[in-house]
Design an enzyme around this catalytic site. Structure first.
Site, short mmCIF file in Angstrom:
data_model
loop_
_atom_site.label_atom_id
_atom_site.label_comp_id
_atom_site.label_asym_id
_atom_site.label_seq_id
_atom_site.Cartn_x
_atom_site.Cartn_y
_atom_site.Cartn_z
CG HIS A 18 -2.45 14.68 25.23
ND1 HIS A 18 -3.13 15.01 23.99
CD2 HIS A 18 -3.13 15.42 26.28
CE1 HIS A 18 -4.12 15.77 24.58
NE2 HIS A 18 -4.03 15.84 25.64
CE LYS A 42 -12.99 19.80 26.10
NZ LYS A 42 -11.30 19.51 26.03
NE ARG A 95 -2.07 22.78 28.00
CZ ARG A 95 -2.90 22.83 27.18
NH1 ARG A 95 -3.04 22.66 26.05
NH2 ARG A 95 -4.28 23.05 27.84
CB SER A 132 -6.60 18.38 21.78
OG SER A 132 -6.12 17.38 22.12
O1 PNS Z 1 -8.94 16.36 27.68
P1 PNS Z 1 -9.95 17.32 28.53
O2 PNS Z 1 -11.16 17.54 27.66
O3 PNS Z 1 -9.47 18.45 29.10
O4 PNS Z 1 -10.50 16.07 29.61
C1 PNS Z 1 -11.32 16.56 30.64
C2 PNS Z 1 -11.94 15.18 31.56
C3 PNS Z 1 -12.55 14.22 30.22
C4 PNS Z 1 -10.69 14.78 32.02
C5 PNS Z 1 -13.04 15.74 32.21
O5 PNS Z 1 -13.97 16.23 31.46
C6 PNS Z 1 -13.43 14.69 33.12
O6 PNS Z 1 -12.91 14.31 34.21
N1 PNS Z 1 -14.78 14.19 32.80
C7 PNS Z 1 -15.40 13.03 33.65
C8 PNS Z 1 -16.66 13.34 34.20
C9 PNS Z 1 -16.57 13.34 35.62
O7 PNS Z 1 -16.26 12.56 36.47
N2 PNS Z 1 -16.82 14.72 36.45
C10 PNS Z 1 -16.86 14.97 37.71
C11 PNS Z 1 -15.95 15.33 38.43
S1 PNS Z 1 -14.63 16.38 37.79
#
Ligand code: PNS
Length: 164
Positions: A18, A42, A95, A132
């Site tokens: 990150h 999660k 990745r 993570s």
């Molecule tokens: O680190 P992660 O858990 O892979 O991050 C995922 C994250 C937080 C970026 C994803 O869950 C997200 O975009 N959440 C926001 C909710 C949202 O807007 N959803 C609709 C469009 S994708």
């Protein structure tokens, strides 16, 4: 034009992968928001406020350059945050092809919802295996996470909790 980008994620906890992506993104945009998003799908290890402070410490300790702000967001769509702060770009580190496959539908939906584009950045291959979830598992089982996380996170995870 003042370009604002958002690097969203759970950051539970922030890893060296990150941090590498944040560093690269900070060099590409005028203002970067590292956004800790609460993901209800999660089970979290760290409270959101702790994740924010560890990211801030990791950025300061690594001496990253640029206008980098660490924020959190738990209500509504990610693109609503982008619209609120005037950000036109989301940055995601990828990745592998698996990450691209996972990220692509979200990128298309975010573009359709609000015209927010997603930029995929390639982290240093040295971090290709770091996640993570892997860090959480190694830490929970008493292993050494120092190769995968910034020193502030390794220090934090070493502190014994009341239950241990
Ligand atoms: O680190 P992660 O858990 O892979 O991050 C995922 C994250 C937080 C970026 C994803 O869950 C997200 O975009 N959440 C926001 C909710 C949202 O807007 N959803 C609709 C469009 S994708």
């Amino acid at each position: 034009m003042h370009r604002i980008a958002v690097v969203p994620g759970s950051f539970d906890p922030i890893t060296l992968g990150h941090l590498d992506v944040i560093d690269r993104a900070a060099g590409l945009f005028d203002e970067l928001h590292v956004l800790v998003v609460h993901n209800p799908d999660k089970t979290a290890l760290l409270p959101v406020a702790q994740r924010v402070s560890l990211i801030e410490k990791a950025i300061a300790d690594a001496g990253l350059k640029g206008d980098i702000r660490v924020m959190s967001w738990s209500v509504g769509l990610l693109v609503d945050y982008c619209t609120d702060v005037g950000a036109s770009v989301l940055v995601k580190g990828v990745r592998s092809q698996l990450d691209v496959a996972y990220e692509t539908p979200m990128a298309i939906v975010n573009r359709n919802l609000a015209g927010v584009e997603t930029v995929f950045l390639l982290p240093d291959p040295a971090h290709a295996h770091v996640s993570s979830s892997l860090v959480r598992q190694v830490a929970a089982l008493g292993g050494d996470v120092t190769p995968y996380v910034p020193p502030a996170v390794a220090d934090y995870l070493r502190i014994p909790t009341a239950e241990s």
